[in-house]
Structures are given as C-alpha cells and as structure tokens.
Design a protein around this motif. Structure first.
Motif, PDB file in Angstrom:
ATOM      1  N   ASP A 166     -17.823 -21.438  35.436  1.00  0.00           N
ATOM      2  CA  ASP A 166     -18.540 -22.718  35.613  1.00  0.00           C
ATOM      3  C   ASP A 166     -17.652 -23.902  36.103  1.00  0.00           C
ATOM      4  OD1 ASP A 166     -21.099 -22.222  34.343  1.00  0.00           O
ATOM      5  OD2 ASP A 166     -20.381 -22.409  32.229  1.00  0.00           O
ATOM      6  N   LEU A 167     -16.384 -23.846  35.747  1.00  0.00           N
ATOM      7  CA  LEU A 167     -15.449 -24.874  36.112  1.00  0.00           C
ATOM      8  C   LEU A 167     -15.148 -24.696  37.688  1.00  0.00           C
ATOM      9  CD1 LEU A 167     -13.648 -27.011  35.093  1.00  0.00           C
ATOM     10  CD2 LEU A 167     -12.056 -25.424  34.504  1.00  0.00           C
ATOM     11  N   CYS A 168     -14.999 -23.333  37.948  1.00  0.00           N
ATOM     12  CA  CYS A 168     -14.469 -23.343  39.615  1.00  0.00           C
ATOM     13  C   CYS A 168     -15.691 -23.767  40.573  1.00  0.00           C
ATOM     14  CB  CYS A 168     -14.524 -21.785  39.947  1.00  0.00           C
ATOM     15  SG  CYS A 168     -15.888 -20.721  40.045  1.00  0.00           S
ATOM     16  N   GLU A 169     -16.724 -24.049  40.078  1.00  0.00           N
ATOM     17  CA  GLU A 169     -17.780 -24.536  41.111  1.00  0.00           C
ATOM     18  C   GLU A 169     -17.945 -26.189  41.004  1.00  0.00           C
ATOM     19  OE1 GLU A 169     -18.876 -23.139  43.613  1.00  0.00           O
ATOM     20  OE2 GLU A 169     -17.984 -21.294  43.014  1.00  0.00           O
ATOM     21  N   VAL A 170     -17.031 -26.922  40.244  1.00  0.00           N
ATOM     22  CA  VAL A 170     -17.090 -28.255  39.831  1.00  0.00           C
ATOM     23  C   VAL A 170     -16.572 -28.924  41.127  1.00  0.00           C
ATOM     24  CG1 VAL A 170     -16.106 -30.196  38.696  1.00  0.00           C
ATOM     25  CG2 VAL A 170     -17.108 -28.174  37.312  1.00  0.00           C
ATOM     26  N   GLU A 171     -17.214 -30.178  41.517  1.00  0.00           N
ATOM     27  CA  GLU A 171     -16.500 -31.080  42.424  1.00  0.00           C
ATOM     28  C   GLU A 171     -15.500 -31.977  41.941  1.00  0.00           C
ATOM     29  OE1 GLU A 171     -16.601 -31.096  46.385  1.00  0.00           O
ATOM     30  OE2 GLU A 171     -18.664 -30.585  45.726  1.00  0.00           O
ATOM     31  N   LEU A 172     -14.315 -31.553  42.354  1.00  0.00           N
ATOM     32  CA  LEU A 172     -13.302 -32.694  42.231  1.00  0.00           C
ATOM     33  C   LEU A 172     -12.210 -32.220  43.342  1.00  0.00           C
ATOM     34  CD1 LEU A 172     -10.944 -30.742  40.563  1.00  0.00           C
ATOM     35  CD2 LEU A 172     -12.489 -31.296  38.793  1.00  0.00           C
ATOM     36  N   ARG A 198      -5.432 -30.896  44.470  1.00  0.00           N
ATOM     37  CA  ARG A 198      -4.318 -31.853  43.633  1.00  0.00           C
ATOM     38  C   ARG A 198      -4.052 -31.496  42.392  1.00  0.00           C
ATOM     39  NH1 ARG A 198      -6.764 -37.420  43.723  1.00  0.00           N
ATOM     40  NH2 ARG A 198      -4.998 -37.906  42.599  1.00  0.00           N
ATOM     41  N   VAL A 199      -4.542 -30.102  42.041  1.00  0.00           N
ATOM     42  CA  VAL A 199      -4.344 -29.487  40.700  1.00  0.00           C
ATOM     43  C   VAL A 199      -3.523 -28.415  40.879  1.00  0.00           C
ATOM     44  CG1 VAL A 199      -5.820 -28.357  38.995  1.00  0.00           C
ATOM     45  CG2 VAL A 199      -6.816 -30.285  40.217  1.00  0.00           C
ATOM     46  N   ASP A 200      -2.783 -28.207  39.891  1.00  0.00           N
ATOM     47  CA  ASP A 200      -1.872 -26.894  39.701  1.00  0.00           C
ATOM     48  C   ASP A 200      -2.382 -26.346  38.478  1.00  0.00           C
ATOM     49  OD1 ASP A 200       0.054 -27.669  41.851  1.00  0.00           O
ATOM     50  OD2 ASP A 200       0.771 -29.102  40.536  1.00  0.00           O
ATOM     51  N   VAL A 201      -2.647 -24.782  38.731  1.00  0.00           N
ATOM     52  CA  VAL A 201      -2.969 -24.251  37.554  1.00  0.00           C
ATOM     53  C   VAL A 201      -2.147 -22.934  37.220  1.00  0.00           C
ATOM     54  CG1 VAL A 201      -4.939 -22.445  37.012  1.00  0.00           C
ATOM     55  CG2 VAL A 201      -5.540 -24.641  38.300  1.00  0.00           C
ATOM     56  N   ASN A 253      -2.995 -11.034  33.861  1.00  0.00           N
ATOM     57  CA  ASN A 253      -3.790 -12.265  33.569  1.00  0.00           C
ATOM     58  C   ASN A 253      -3.782 -13.105  35.001  1.00  0.00           C
ATOM     59  OD1 ASN A 253      -4.289 -11.851  30.873  1.00  0.00           O
ATOM     60  ND2 ASN A 253      -2.552 -13.016  30.067  1.00  0.00           N
ATOM     61  N   THR A 254      -2.751 -12.924  35.521  1.00  0.00           N
ATOM     62  CA  THR A 254      -2.883 -13.830  36.756  1.00  0.00           C
ATOM     63  C   THR A 254      -3.957 -13.049  37.930  1.00  0.00           C
ATOM     64  OG1 THR A 254      -0.536 -14.180  36.809  1.00  0.00           O
ATOM     65  CG2 THR A 254      -1.615 -14.302  39.047  1.00  0.00           C
ATOM     66  N   ARG A 255      -4.110 -11.809  37.700  1.00  0.00           N
ATOM     67  CA  ARG A 255      -5.484 -11.314  38.471  1.00  0.00           C
ATOM     68  C   ARG A 255      -6.855 -11.943  37.958  1.00  0.00           C
ATOM     69  NH1 ARG A 255      -6.732  -4.504  38.908  1.00  0.00           N
ATOM     70  NH2 ARG A 255      -8.643  -4.930  39.730  1.00  0.00           N
ATOM     71  N   LEU A 256      -6.784 -12.115  36.725  1.00  0.00           N
ATOM     72  CA  LEU A 256      -8.038 -12.696  36.112  1.00  0.00           C
ATOM     73  C   LEU A 256      -8.288 -14.084  36.714  1.00  0.00           C
ATOM     74  CD1 LEU A 256     -10.537 -12.631  33.966  1.00  0.00           C
ATOM     75  CD2 LEU A 256      -8.626 -13.957  32.488  1.00  0.00           C
ATOM     76  N   LEU A 257      -7.154 -14.721  36.904  1.00  0.00           N
ATOM     77  CA  LEU A 257      -7.376 -16.166  37.179  1.00  0.00           C
ATOM     78  C   LEU A 257      -7.639 -16.057  38.829  1.00  0.00           C
ATOM     79  CD1 LEU A 257      -4.527 -18.540  36.177  1.00  0.00           C
ATOM     80  CD2 LEU A 257      -6.860 -18.003  35.031  1.00  0.00           C
ATOM     81  N   ARG A 258      -7.069 -15.233  39.458  1.00  0.00           N
ATOM     82  CA  ARG A 258      -7.540 -15.176  40.656  1.00  0.00           C
ATOM     83  C   ARG A 258      -9.077 -14.684  41.178  1.00  0.00           C
ATOM     84  NH1 ARG A 258      -3.280 -16.120  44.140  1.00  0.00           N
ATOM     85  NH2 ARG A 258      -1.194 -15.418  43.353  1.00  0.00           N
ATOM     86  N   GLU A 259      -9.477 -13.906  40.205  1.00  0.00           N
ATOM     87  CA  GLU A 259     -10.910 -13.510  40.302  1.00  0.00           C
ATOM     88  C   GLU A 259     -11.893 -14.295  39.709  1.00  0.00           C
ATOM     89  OE1 GLU A 259     -10.557  -9.638  38.519  1.00  0.00           O
ATOM     90  OE2 GLU A 259      -9.614  -8.650  40.072  1.00  0.00           O
ATOM     91  N   ARG A 260     -11.418 -15.012  38.897  1.00  0.00           N
ATOM     92  CA  ARG A 260     -12.555 -16.058  37.991  1.00  0.00           C
ATOM     93  C   ARG A 260     -12.446 -17.408  38.088  1.00  0.00           C
ATOM     94  NH1 ARG A 260     -15.006 -12.642  33.943  1.00  0.00           N
ATOM     95  NH2 ARG A 260     -16.615 -14.424  33.515  1.00  0.00           N
ATOM     96  N   LEU A 261     -11.184 -17.842  38.305  1.00  0.00           N
ATOM     97  CA  LEU A 261     -10.872 -19.436  38.289  1.00  0.00           C
ATOM     98  C   LEU A 261     -10.600 -19.821  39.933  1.00  0.00           C
ATOM     99  CD1 LEU A 261     -10.971 -22.084  36.995  1.00  0.00           C
ATOM    100  CD2 LEU A 261      -8.560 -21.638  36.243  1.00  0.00           C
ATOM    101  N   LEU A 262      -9.950 -19.102  40.441  1.00  0.00           N
ATOM    102  CA  LEU A 262      -9.367 -19.716  41.708  1.00  0.00           C
ATOM    103  C   LEU A 262     -10.132 -19.128  42.831  1.00  0.00           C
ATOM    104  CD1 LEU A 262      -5.491 -19.348  41.169  1.00  0.00           C
ATOM    105  CD2 LEU A 262      -6.784 -21.314  40.898  1.00  0.00           C
ATOM    106  N   VAL A 263     -11.452 -19.512  42.598  1.00  0.00           N
ATOM    107  CA  VAL A 263     -12.317 -19.016  43.848  1.00  0.00           C
ATOM    108  C   VAL A 263     -13.257 -20.343  43.843  1.00  0.00           C
ATOM    109  CG1 VAL A 263     -12.273 -16.621  43.162  1.00  0.00           C
ATOM    110  CG2 VAL A 263     -13.845 -18.063  41.934  1.00  0.00           C
ATOM    111  N   LYS A 279     -15.035 -23.470  44.890  1.00  0.00           N
ATOM    112  CA  LYS A 279     -14.292 -24.875  44.876  1.00  0.00           C
ATOM    113  C   LYS A 279     -12.888 -24.902  44.440  1.00  0.00           C
ATOM    114  CE  LYS A 279     -18.467 -27.783  45.144  1.00  0.00           C
ATOM    115  NZ  LYS A 279     -19.654 -26.647  45.266  1.00  0.00           N
ATOM    116  N   ALA A 280     -12.749 -24.360  43.479  1.00  0.00           N
ATOM    117  CA  ALA A 280     -11.296 -24.187  42.709  1.00  0.00           C
ATOM    118  C   ALA A 280     -10.265 -23.363  43.621  1.00  0.00           C
ATOM    119  CB  ALA A 280     -11.347 -24.011  41.390  1.00  0.00           C
ATOM    120  N   GLU A 281     -10.699 -22.712  44.772  1.00  0.00           N
ATOM    121  CA  GLU A 281      -9.721 -21.994  45.525  1.00  0.00           C
ATOM    122  C   GLU A 281      -8.664 -22.837  45.946  1.00  0.00           C
ATOM    123  OE1 GLU A 281      -9.837 -18.684  49.006  1.00  0.00           O
ATOM    124  OE2 GLU A 281     -11.697 -19.740  48.617  1.00  0.00           O
TER     125      GLU A 281
END
Length: 225
Positions: free
Chosen positions: A52-58, A62-65, A81-91, A93-95
């Motif tokens: 849900d978070l990765c599609e939020v408009e912001l 300017r965000v470090d994760v 866990n880094t692999r999980l972040l790359r696949e689920r969060l850093l995609v 808009k959050a890419e």
C-alpha cells in the motif's frame, strides 16, 4: 512505560490504516526537513503495508529507507530482508527512495560494521521506525539470550551491533536500542493472539528478558487477529 494500543478488525484494515498513517507522518517530516529516514523490518508481516505504501504520492526521492535489522546474507539470497524491500517497498512510486545498506560483502558483519554505521549516522535520528515483535518478545534482532544483547541495549550502544542468537541460522546486524527508541515516531506491528499475549507478558520484565520493552515507551502498537 506507556504505549498506545490500536486494535483492528482484520489484517487488511490494519495494513491500509497503518500505510496511510506512515504516509502522513512522512509528509509531515518532509515539510520540516530536506530528507527523512524510515527504518522498517523484514519478514512477511509488513509486506501488505509495503504494498500500500509504495503507491502513495509523496516526495520519495527525499526519503531514505533502511532496515531495522538484517541477516548477514547476500542481497540476492532468499532469506535477505533487503531483497524483500527491493521487491515489496522500493517499487512503484517508492522506487525513487534511497536505500541505506545493511549488508556489505564479507564473511562476518564485524569486518565492515563501522563502514555501514557511517552511512547511517548522518540520517539520525530516524524520522519513523516500524518494528515487529516475536513471540519471544524480541524486536529487530534484539533477541533474548543473544551474544551482544546487553551491549545493544546500553544507552551508550553504537549505531549497529552484530548479533548471534540461539535458533538464528546466520549472524545478524541490528540497529541498537537507543537508535530505535530515538525515532521521532515509533510503530510496532503484531498479529494474532499469541503475540498479543506476549506483549502483555512483557510488562514488568527486564529489557534483557523482553527486549521489546526497550522501544515501547511512547510507541503506537498495531494489532489485528
């Protein structure tokens, strides 16, 4: 010690509400600072929140994760866990967000721990931290019985601590208690009756017995069955 307990009817409602809450906090933090830092856990529980978070408009650029903790395995390993972040969060808009590493190639975390910490230091205090909790009352990689637990709970702890614990298949590296507890906003995610009971049983225990107590004061706890 006091925390606010948020109860939801189901996990989907929790995920949507918590993603919206974190997004609002990120926007508020970005209004006050040029860059903000968010630390999040690995594991399966936060995955729907990331979705849900990765599609939020912001202003994600300017965000470090970063992770709250990591298994000492290469980033392409299936337990990373880094692999999980790359696949689920850093995609999506959050890419555009920047990932702060929690692993560098070497045999043991002690070899490059200072190098990792220097990447993190300019980004403290954390703007937002999202944490989980195990049924043994651990959080991040602050495990009861772990070799460096006492040092990681100390007020004078460094930013990062290597951690080896009974039952953990590989060494870990974790943000220490003062770094996690020093976040401007703290959220703890738990699911199911067993973890709710564990949270209740943590009351009155020492931080060595229940490491989650090191970060609960002032936190928002989010629970769904």
């Amino acid at each position: 010690m006091s925390y606010h307990f948020n109860e939801y009817a189901d996990r989907e409602m929790l995920s949507i509400a918590l993603a919206n809450r974190i997004a609002g906090e990120l926007r508020g933090a970005l209004a006050r600072a040029e860059r903000v830092t968010m630390a999040v856990p690995g594991g399966t529980s936060p995955g729907p929140i990331f979705d849900d978070l990765c599609e939020v408009e912001l202003d994600w650029d300017r965000v470090d994760v970063m992770l709250t903790d990591e298994r000492w395995v290469p980033e392409d390993h299936d337990r990373s866990n880094t692999r999980l972040l790359r696949e689920r969060l850093l995609v999506g808009k959050a890419e555009a967000a920047r990932l702060l590493p929690m692993f560098l190639p070497c045999q043991d975390p002690e070899e490059r721990l200072d190098e990792l910490a220097e990447h993190i230091r300019p980004n403290l205090p954390l703007s937002i931290v999202l944490l989980g909790m195990g049924s043994d009352m651990h959080t991040a990689s602050l495990f009861p019985g772990a070799d460096n637990l006492e040092a990681a709970l100390s007020r004078n702890a460094p930013i990062l601590m290597p951690m080896r614990a009974p039952g953990a298949d590989e060494p870990r590296v974790t943000l220490t208690a003062p770094v996690l507890d020093g976040a401007l906003s703290k959220h703890v995610l738990i699911f199911g009756d067993e973890k709710r009971a564990a949270l209740e049983s943590a009351k009155g225990k020492s931080r060595e017995e229940a490491p989650v107590n090191a970060i609960l004061d002032g936190a928002e706890v989010h629970w769904a069955p």
